[in-house]
Design an enzyme around this catalytic site. Structure first.
Site, PDB file in Angstrom:
ATOM      1  N   ASN A 150      -2.175   4.840   1.762  1.00 27.00           N
ATOM      2  CA  ASN A 150      -2.308   3.427   1.415  1.00 27.00           C
ATOM      3  C   ASN A 150      -1.020   2.817   0.855  1.00 27.00           C
ATOM      4  OD1 ASN A 150      -3.209   5.339  -0.734  1.00 27.00           O
ATOM      5  ND2 ASN A 150      -3.144   3.489  -2.001  1.00 27.00           N
ATOM      6  N   HIS A 200     -13.965  -4.343   2.504  1.00 23.80           N
ATOM      7  CA  HIS A 200     -12.935  -5.336   2.181  1.00 23.80           C
ATOM      8  C   HIS A 200     -11.560  -4.984   2.722  1.00 23.80           C
ATOM      9  CE1 HIS A 200     -10.822  -3.371  -1.369  1.00 23.80           C
ATOM     10  NE2 HIS A 200     -11.834  -2.551  -1.171  1.00 23.80           N
ATOM     11  N   CYS A 327       8.090   8.111 -10.327  1.00 18.98           N
ATOM     12  CA  CYS A 327       8.137   8.466 -11.749  1.00 18.98           C
ATOM     13  C   CYS A 327       9.495   9.095 -12.054  1.00 18.98           C
ATOM     14  CB  CYS A 327       7.032   9.453 -12.099  1.00 18.98           C
ATOM     15  SG  CYS A 327       5.375   8.927 -11.600  1.00 18.98           S
TER      16      CYS A 327
END
Length: 377
Positions: A150, A200, A327
């Site tokens: 994603n 959605h 990170c």
């Protein structure tokens, strides 16, 4: 100009879906568990929607179970199958959606499984040889690998993964939320145990999704409280959402090739324009059309001074997107996906995700604004 390029987060509802949902709200208010006329009429809507989705996916209606969305569907597949089949070992990748990662990590914390992570390359592709090595040592494992990431959009060949899993009697689950409605799924050919969908993500309503459970698998409910969904999910069904998700998937399949070609052209156009406009532009993940989700483009920008305010500035300019960075320390809360592929933690990244309603004029506007930011940052 207002530009919405965050379609991987959620999409606008198709007007035809709204029409179906409004008609259902106005005319069908019965409880599908009731045996009277009003209940039976609504029950018919639920079963018609189930059949529509099953037919599109080449599955049996008895294998489709409605949920509140992709997260619940992932949790149901993971938790119930591991517990009900007595699985003690699971395999996933470090760049899965948190609906998968956090669920598996919690099961490991409670001592129910041992969890192994697959190696991924700099473009986010999983190491299939590593998968085979882990399964040789741990047959009958639970394997969860998303079909498309994603954040960076890399695609995984589920047929190849399935072939490996079958050799070792492993259960295979795939979070297909980002590909559902964008790529065809033929479950009569793909040997897989569980896949998921969320309305959605393909111009349907929020708050409704589904889980495909291969008919050979029998698991217990995740949510108890009633006999709904053939005793598999307690709670009164989201009738309007169910009617909407079925219509949305039907529309998606009817125009899939056309929309694929159009959106891929937009993505390729943006890649070309960004490359010309911004020196040292980079892209996180794979941008090969054959190995990358056509709706997602993750851009790594050289304007390191603007990292903390980049999305804020884009929002002021009328551009909706999402982003982050890898990170840089143990206490830094960044993107676990970008960290997983070892992206440069000093460079800000933006995920642009497209839909059938985006235009080249919008892409030109966004590229121009990104160029301004990088030149003045």
């Amino acid at each position: 100009m207002q530009v919405y390029l965050d379609n991987a987060a959620t999409t606008a509802i198709d007007p035809a879906v709204i029409e179906v949902m409004v008609a259902t709200m106005q005319n069908d208010f019965g409880n599908p568990s009731s045996i009277h006329t009003h209940g039976r009429q609504v029950k018919t809507i639920v079963e018609k929607a189930r059949k529509t989705i099953a037919n599109l996916l080449h599955a049996s209606p008895s294998e489709i179970f409605f949920t509140s969305g992709g997260t619940e569907a992932d949790n149901m597949a993971i938790v119930r199958s591991i517990e009900d089949f007595g699985i003690t070992h699971a395999i996933t990748s470090p760049i899965e959606h948190h609906a998968v990662l956090h669920t598996l990590e919690e099961l490991e914390k409670t001592g129910k499984i041992h969890l192994d992570f697959l190696r991924v390359d700099s473009e986010g592709h999983i190491d299939l040889q590593h998968l085979e090595e882990l399964l040789e040592k741990n047959p009958r494992s639970f394997v969860s690998i998303m079909q498309a990431n994603n954040e960076i959009g890399n695609l995984t060949d589920l047929h190849k993964v399935s072939e490996i899993c079958q050799r070792y009697d492993a259960l295979l689950h795939s979070d297909t939320v980002q590909t559902m409605g964008h790529y065809p799924h033929n479950l009569s050919e793909l040997k897989i145990d569980f896949i998921t969908g969320a309305g959605h993500k393909f111009h349907g309503p929020k708050g409704v999704g589904f889980l495909y459970i291969n008919g050979k698998n029998k698991i217990k409910p995740l949510i108890y409280g009633g006999a709904q969904e053939r005793n598999m999910r307690g709670g009164t069904e989201n009738i309007y959402g169910i009617a909407g998700i079925a219509k949305a998937l039907e529309i998606a399949y009817s125009n899939m090739e056309e929309h694929h070609a159009y959106i891929q052209e937009l993505k390729s156009y943006m890649i070309d324009e960004l490359t010309k406009a911004i020196p040292d532009i980079r892209f996180n993940g794979c941008i090969d059309p054959k190995q990358s989700l056509y709706t997602v483009l993750n851009v790594s920008l050289p304007c390191t001074e603007m990292a903390d305010v980049l999305l804020f500035n884009l929002d002021i300019m009328g551009i909706s997107a999402s982003g982050g960075s890898a990170c840089s320390s143990g206490s830094d809360i960044g993107s676990h996906v970008l960290t997983g592929i070892k992206a440069d933690s000093e460079r800000p990244s933006v995920r642009f995700s497209f839909s059938k309603w985006n235009t080249k004029a919008e892409i030109d506007y966004v590229v121009g604004k990104l160029k301004e930011i990088c030149e003045h940052g």
